[in-house]
Design an enzyme around this catalytic site. Structure first.
Site, short mmCIF file in Angstrom:
data_model
loop_
_atom_site.label_atom_id
_atom_site.label_comp_id
_atom_site.label_asym_id
_atom_site.label_seq_id
_atom_site.Cartn_x
_atom_site.Cartn_y
_atom_site.Cartn_z
N TYR A 1 27.74 -23.72 -39.39
CA TYR A 1 29.04 -23.21 -39.84
C TYR A 1 28.93 -22.83 -41.31
CZ TYR A 1 29.94 -27.60 -42.32
OH TYR A 1 29.89 -28.66 -43.18
N TRP B 1 27.97 -21.67 -45.29
CA TRP B 1 28.69 -21.00 -46.36
C TRP B 1 27.85 -19.87 -46.98
CZ3 TRP B 1 33.30 -22.62 -49.22
CH2 TRP B 1 34.00 -23.66 -48.60
#
Length: 774
Positions: free
Chosen positions: A114, A116
């Protein structure tokens, strides 16, 4: 000629100055009152030193695959990597996805990332990964995030949604205008507020905090770290023992109840199970009255101060704030629930500047005016499989296939993962107990990593696909907590053979037979225009708000969004609970849970409660320190670790460990000295920084150092996650427990210069053989 390129990262919007393909500098967004200094480090992305410049495959894995051997070798980097052409890398990757899906089912594919990597919405690597795999039959995913898991889970149960910790609590303008007493549990720090998932236009936190200071609001700061609030706010520092905030909240609530000052009308109209909670506070259920003396014994705070604060919370307009960090701990559900319970006892929930809010300062947009528009986002497509794990249970899953786990009151089983595909993330930075993760990481048959950088995770992969960074492609940034959508124009050409995330996944989807469904006939700019127009049409249709045309937006570099200020959370519910019921088991705020009573979890009872954490200063042997591993000032997670802003906070080539002067003196540690941190899980080195702003018994080591092993296996860069505890917050929430961690610290016995040389040598050898040649 210098070109001015609009762009955005998670640290905010800015303009990149480019001449002849070189980045000359960065200018902050004109509308940002407090731009992050990290934006000036983005030129690091244009340097090839740590970049993945061409597709690579681990030699041992490739040899085993070609011979059919079951043992595909260790992922320790010893067998080296070989460069391969893009077509071969894509063919290998697609073939592995198809093989595992065919032979073991799609649940055997873990799409855990997930990350960044980029604020861009089109090239958001985890979304594109899941979009591609949904078309190919599905995958095992995850629920929640490392940042927030336990807290949102309990809020979804007791408030009916987790929006209160995602930017929908009282906006900070109402706090600045109405709050008389502000109690900050944890932090409200510009250090963490400089970042925002999906980017941000303006950083408003400091503006609101200065308004709070100017109004003369009394601020009580409950934290082991004095600098978790700016010093100019003039807060009263209550240096609490880490992980004991729940005891303080319950002690305050117990004092209010014992004095008969609790808001009986609010509890009756707006809560359920309140009597169960009140019985616990009075000691009727366990024989222990929750009062100031009880809380003082646990927290280390003066009982007199606790007792004096309790009536003030009722007599003045009071707002409680709770950092996300507090729920990243054993029993991490309890700080959020106990704060809600205390706020309900006070009775000011739903009033301007009253009640409780979560996550202020944890990200840049939390507490700012709320974006009413539609945030641009690439669709993931229809979920093809319901297989999932709680986000921080990766090692548990890999080590225990088929074993049961619980989440939000239901029992599930861990899948048998054969393939891991990680895109745009670095679990060997952010996961807990990295030595345990190393053992778990050896189990899958194939690990694919897609990333711009040779992270510790990429160096432990079988196939490595070089992705470009955001400055090497076109995109757009935007989020529900940003007041603008920002154009992210391409500033330089891709380094080496790197490709955009969209191009990589489009090619894989094509090989798997789903190309048209993946790209829907749009290229990069086609998707950027489509997502912007969706947001623009929604703003006009729903709010009558006119955003500029796409061409005007792209030329200007940003577009405003419809916003709402002066938001008071649960105001309508407070006024008429029957007309505005919450989606909870009772339609009201749950202080005593029928569901949790039925489940009977020992580590998450049916009301807010204090329980000893697995590791804390009240249960140690006196020689241990409580480790806090928080976000650094100069980078986000492990991104831009070699940038100027990050290097400014390092000494001796590694991260700094903050210690209280008393703790340093007791251990013979001097400022600037190399120290060794260890516990039963691992060890690392750091440079001591002695600071009175750190409470006694507490050590602080920021996250983000690139995991670098010394000869004895210890990390020599200062990565705290070789030490942290890898357990779930509880059987209900299963969040990470990174802030529940005891360590020992001592001066490093080796020669400091040798340690520095060893670290620098490993950095020089970080890239696999052949990786530097484009």
């Amino acid at each position: 000629m210098i070109r001015r390129i609009p762009h955005c990262s998670h640290w905010g919007a800015y303009t990149i100055l480019v001449e002849d393909g070189r980045i000359l500098g960065v200018e902050p967004f004109a509308g940002d009152p407090a731009p992050s200094p990290v934006i000036h480090s983005v030129a690091e992305w244009a340097k090839p030193d740590r970049r993945v410049l061409r597709p690579m495959v681990r030699r041992g894995w490739l040899a085993a695959r070609e011979t059919g051997a079951a043992d595909r070798g260790a992922r320790d980097g010893q067998d080296g990597f070989a460069a391969i052409p893009w077509d071969e890398a894509l063919d290998l990757t697609a073939a592995e996805i198809a093989r595992v899906a065919r032979d073991h089912g799609n649940a055997a594919i873990f799409a855990g990332s997930y990350g960044w990597t980029s604020a861009g919405r089109v090239h958001h690597a985890p979304t594109l990964l899941k979009r591609m795999l949904n078309l190919a039959g599905g995958f095992t995913g995850h629920a929640d995030t490392y940042s927030t898991a336990a807290g949102p889970v309990i809020l979804r149960h007791v408030l009916g949604s987790d929006e209160a910790c995602n930017g929908m609590s009282n906006t900070l303008d109402t706090v600045a205008d109405h709050t008389d007493t502000l109690v900050v549990f944890g932090a409200i720090s510009p250090r963490t507020a400089q970042s925002e998932a999906g980017g941000i236009g303006a950083h408003h936190l400091e503006t609101y905090l200065r308004r709070i200071a100017e109004r003369g609001t009394r601020v009580i700061h409950v934290s082991p770290l004095r600098d978790d609030l700016p010093d100019w706010l003039g807060a009263e520092w209550w240096p609490i023992r880490p992980n004991t905030d729940v005891a303080l909240m319950l002690g305050l609530a117990g004092e209010i109840v014992a004095a008969g000052r609790h808001d009986r009308d609010f509890l009756s109209r707006c809560t359920s199970g309140a009597e169960r909670f009140l019985d616990y506070l009075r000691g009727d259920t366990d024989g222990q009255v929750k009062d100031a003396e009880w809380a003082a014994r646990i927290t280390g705070l003066p009982a007199q101060a606790i007792r004096a604060l309790a009536p003030v919370l009722v007599q003045t307009r009071s707002q409680l704030t709770v950092s996300w960090a507090l729920q990243r701990a054993h029993h991490g559900e309890q700080p959020f629930w106990a704060a809600l319970g205390l706020a309900a006892i006070i009775g000011q929930i739903g009033l301007p500047g009253g009640g409780v809010g979560f996550g202020y300062g944890s990200l840049g947009g939390v507490g700012s005016p709320i974006n009413l528009g539609r945030s641009p986002m690439m669709p993931k497509g229809t979920r093809a499989s319901n297989s999932f794990i709680p986000v921080a249970r990766i090692s548990d899953m890999l080590l225990n296939p088929g074993a049961p786990f619980t989440y939000e009151g239901r029992e599930h089983r861990y899948p048998d993962i054969r393939l891991v595909y990680w895109a745009g993330g670095n679990p060997f930075h952010h996961h807990q107990d990295l030595n345990r993760l190393t053992r778990a990481w050896a189990r899958p048959e194939t690990i694919i990593v897609q990333d711009p950088m040779w992270t510790a995770t990429a160096r432990r992969a079988d196939i490595v696909l070089p992705a470009s960074t955001s400055i090497e492609r076109n995109d757009l940034a935007g989020s529900k907590r940003s007041d603008v959508i920002v154009a992210m124009a391409k500033a330089i050409e891709p380094l080496g053979q790197s490709r955009s995330d969209f191009a990589i996944f489009d090619a894989l989807a094509t090989r798997l037979g789903h190309g048209p469904a993946f790209n829907e006939g749009r290229d990069e700019m086609g998707w950027i225009r489509h997502l912007y127009d969706e947001s623009r049409d929604y703003a006009a249709r729903t709010h009558g708000f006119e955003m500029p045309s796409f061409d005007q937006f792209w030329d200007r570099g940003h577009a405003p969004c419809p916003m709402r200020a002066e938001h008071t959370h649960l105001a309508a519910f407070r006024a008429a609970p029957g007309d505005h019921p919450l989606p909870t088991e009772s339609g009201r705020i749950v202080l005593g849970s029928r569901t949790l009573a039925r489940l009977g979890y020992e580590d998450c009872p049916d009301h807010p409660a204090w329980m000893d954490p697995a590791e804390w200063l009240g249960g140690g042997d006196g020689d241990e320190l409580h480790l806090i591993s928080h976000q650094p000032r100069g980078r986000l997670h492990s991104q831009l670790e070699t940038g100027a802003a990050s290097l400014a906070d390092r000494r001796g080539g590694r991260e700094q460990l903050r210690l209280n002067p008393e703790d340093a003196a007791a251990r013979g540690i001097q400022d600037g000295q190399t120290v060794r941190l260890w516990n039963a899980r691992g060890a690392c080195l750091a440079t001591a920084r002695i600071s009175p702003d750190t409470a006694p018994g507490v050590a602080v080591l920021p996250t983000g150092a690139w995991l670098t092993r010394g000869q004895d296996g210890a990390d020599i860069a200062g990565n705290p996650n070789v030490l942290t505890l890898d357990i779930g917050s509880s059987a209900f929430g299963q969040g990470c427990a990174a802030h529940t961690c005891l360590i020992r610290v001592a001066p490093h016995a080796g020669d400091n210069r040798d340690a520095i040389r060893a670290y620098q040598s490993q950095l020089a050898e970080i890239l696999p053989e052949g990786a530097r040649t484009p």
